[in-house]
Design a protein around this motif. Structure first.
Motif, PDB file in Angstrom:
ATOM      1  N   LYS A  76       0.719  -1.091  -0.072  1.00 29.11           N
ATOM      2  CA  LYS A  76       0.028  -0.075   0.031  1.00 29.11           C
ATOM      3  C   LYS A  76       0.922   1.386   0.056  1.00 29.11           C
ATOM      4  CE  LYS A  76      -4.071   2.035   2.503  1.00 29.11           C
ATOM      5  NZ  LYS A  76      -4.907   1.672   3.727  1.00 29.11           N
ATOM      6  N   HIS A  77       2.066   1.093   0.514  1.00 26.25           N
ATOM      7  CA  HIS A  77       2.956   2.414   0.910  1.00 26.25           C
ATOM      8  C   HIS A  77       4.026   2.284   0.391  1.00 26.25           C
ATOM      9  CE1 HIS A  77      -0.358   3.694   3.593  1.00 26.25           C
ATOM     10  NE2 HIS A  77      -0.267   2.612   4.008  1.00 26.25           N
ATOM     11  N   LYS A  78       4.510   1.126  -0.553  1.00 25.23           N
ATOM     12  CA  LYS A  78       5.629   1.152  -1.545  1.00 25.23           C
ATOM     13  C   LYS A  78       6.808   1.258  -0.476  1.00 25.23           C
ATOM     14  CE  LYS A  78       3.097   2.351  -5.393  1.00 25.23           C
ATOM     15  NZ  LYS A  78       2.066   3.450  -6.059  1.00 25.23           N
ATOM     16  N   LEU A  79       6.951   0.693   0.471  1.00 28.39           N
ATOM     17  CA  LEU A  79       8.160   0.846   1.360  1.00 28.39           C
ATOM     18  C   LEU A  79       9.121  -0.267   1.081  1.00 28.39           C
ATOM     19  CD1 LEU A  79       6.252   1.512   4.665  1.00 28.39           C
ATOM     20  CD2 LEU A  79       7.577   2.967   3.431  1.00 28.39           C
ATOM     21  N   ILE A  80       8.790  -1.560   0.263  1.00 33.68           N
ATOM     22  CA  ILE A  80       9.734  -2.603   0.374  1.00 33.68           C
ATOM     23  C   ILE A  80      11.170  -2.321  -0.195  1.00 33.68           C
ATOM     24  CG2 ILE A  80       9.036  -3.153  -1.949  1.00 33.68           C
ATOM     25  CD1 ILE A  80       8.972  -6.002  -1.045  1.00 33.68           C
ATOM     26  N   GLY A  81      11.562  -1.442  -1.007  1.00 30.31           N
ATOM     27  CA  GLY A  81      12.861  -1.339  -1.456  1.00 30.31           C
ATOM     28  C   GLY A  81      13.622  -0.510  -0.507  1.00 30.31           C
ATOM     29  N   ASP A  82      13.000   0.246   0.353  1.00 30.24           N
ATOM     30  CA  ASP A  82      13.662   1.231   1.674  1.00 30.24           C
ATOM     31  C   ASP A  82      13.783   0.392   3.055  1.00 30.24           C
ATOM     32  OD1 ASP A  82      13.827   2.776  -0.393  1.00 30.24           O
ATOM     33  OD2 ASP A  82      11.868   3.856   0.169  1.00 30.24           O
ATOM     34  N   MET A  83      13.730  -1.053   3.029  1.00 32.54           N
ATOM     35  CA  MET A  83      13.496  -1.763   4.223  1.00 32.54           C
ATOM     36  C   MET A  83      14.694  -2.590   4.539  1.00 32.54           C
ATOM     37  SD  MET A  83      10.582  -4.542   5.097  1.00 32.54           S
ATOM     38  CE  MET A  83      11.465  -6.070   5.316  1.00 32.54           C
ATOM     39  N   GLU A  84      15.335  -2.421   5.773  1.00 33.67           N
ATOM     40  CA  GLU A  84      16.503  -3.229   6.397  1.00 33.67           C
ATOM     41  C   GLU A  84      16.222  -3.511   7.795  1.00 33.67           C
ATOM     42  OE1 GLU A  84      21.034  -2.266   7.750  1.00 33.67           O
ATOM     43  OE2 GLU A  84      19.688  -0.568   7.195  1.00 33.67           O
ATOM     44  N   ILE A  85      16.210  -4.819   8.008  1.00 35.82           N
ATOM     45  CA  ILE A  85      15.933  -5.559   9.100  1.00 35.82           C
ATOM     46  C   ILE A  85      17.285  -5.228  10.160  1.00 35.82           C
ATOM     47  CG2 ILE A  85      15.462  -7.585  10.524  1.00 35.82           C
ATOM     48  CD1 ILE A  85      13.910  -8.593   8.054  1.00 35.82           C
ATOM     49  N   LEU A  86      16.943  -4.622  11.210  1.00 33.22           N
ATOM     50  CA  LEU A  86      18.187  -4.008  11.988  1.00 33.22           C
ATOM     51  C   LEU A  86      18.264  -5.166  13.248  1.00 33.22           C
ATOM     52  CD1 LEU A  86      17.543  -0.306  12.716  1.00 33.22           C
ATOM     53  CD2 LEU A  86      19.048  -1.513  11.048  1.00 33.22           C
ATOM     54  N   ILE A  87      17.018  -5.671  13.896  1.00 31.39           N
ATOM     55  CA  ILE A  87      17.001  -6.773  14.750  1.00 31.39           C
ATOM     56  C   ILE A  87      16.153  -7.786  14.383  1.00 31.39           C
ATOM     57  CG2 ILE A  87      16.317  -7.477  17.075  1.00 31.39           C
ATOM     58  CD1 ILE A  87      17.249  -4.365  17.569  1.00 31.39           C
ATOM     59  N   PRO A  88      16.542  -9.040  13.852  1.00 28.84           N
ATOM     60  CA  PRO A  88      15.398 -10.058  13.319  1.00 28.84           C
ATOM     61  C   PRO A  88      14.750 -10.705  14.497  1.00 28.84           C
ATOM     62  CG  PRO A  88      17.671 -11.016  13.560  1.00 28.84           C
ATOM     63  CD  PRO A  88      17.911  -9.542  13.912  1.00 28.84           C
ATOM     64  N   ARG A  89      13.623 -11.265  14.157  1.00 24.15           N
ATOM     65  CA  ARG A  89      12.866 -12.082  15.322  1.00 24.15           C
ATOM     66  C   ARG A  89      13.552 -13.018  16.134  1.00 24.15           C
ATOM     67  NH1 ARG A  89       7.132 -11.622  14.260  1.00 24.15           N
ATOM     68  NH2 ARG A  89       6.720 -13.225  15.775  1.00 24.15           N
ATOM     69  N   LYS A  90      13.317 -13.373  17.217  1.00 23.67           N
ATOM     70  CA  LYS A  90      14.107 -14.165  18.306  1.00 23.67           C
ATOM     71  C   LYS A  90      13.661 -15.899  17.893  1.00 23.67           C
ATOM     72  CE  LYS A  90      15.030 -10.938  21.366  1.00 23.67           C
ATOM     73  NZ  LYS A  90      14.898 -10.498  22.904  1.00 23.67           N
ATOM     74  N   ASN A  91      12.333 -15.786  17.345  1.00 27.62           N
ATOM     75  CA  ASN A  91      11.883 -17.176  17.242  1.00 27.62           C
ATOM     76  C   ASN A  91      12.071 -17.606  15.889  1.00 27.62           C
ATOM     77  OD1 ASN A  91      10.086 -15.132  17.297  1.00 27.62           O
ATOM     78  ND2 ASN A  91       8.353 -16.501  17.718  1.00 27.62           N
TER      79      ASN A  91
END
Length: 92
Positions: A77-92
């Motif tokens: 909806k907001h076209k954020l996919i190209g600007d995304m970076e995971i800083l801290i991943p999920r723990k599980n």
């Protein structure tokens, strides 16, 4: 999990509005039940929100399917996919 969107600090207020709108869209007026748990806009807002630094926080306690659905909705909806970076991943 903590996700950084390029330019998020400049647009933190917009991202907050987009996240709240996504939560409202998914939960509707009465919320929904997933795996026997009742989710409302309030309960999701406690574990899916924009931090003061503009990064998106996604709590590990939030069902992965729900958080994935919410992220997909934000990205589409907001076209954020190209600007995304995971800083801290999920723990599980």
């Amino acid at each position: 999990m903590v996700i950084h969107f390029k330019g998020a600090m400049d647009n933190a207020d917009n991202l907050k509005r987009e996240v709240q709108q996504q939560i409202t869209d998914i939960c509707g007026k009465n919320g929904f039940i997933e795996d026997g748990l009742h989710y409302t806009a309030e309960t999701i807002s406690e574990c899916f929100y924009v931090q003061p630094d503009g990064d998106l926080y996604v709590g590990d306690e939030l069902n992965e399917e729900i958080s994935g659905h919410m992220l997909q909705g934000l990205m589409a909806k907001h076209k954020l996919i190209g600007d995304m970076e995971i800083l801290i991943p999920r723990k599980n």
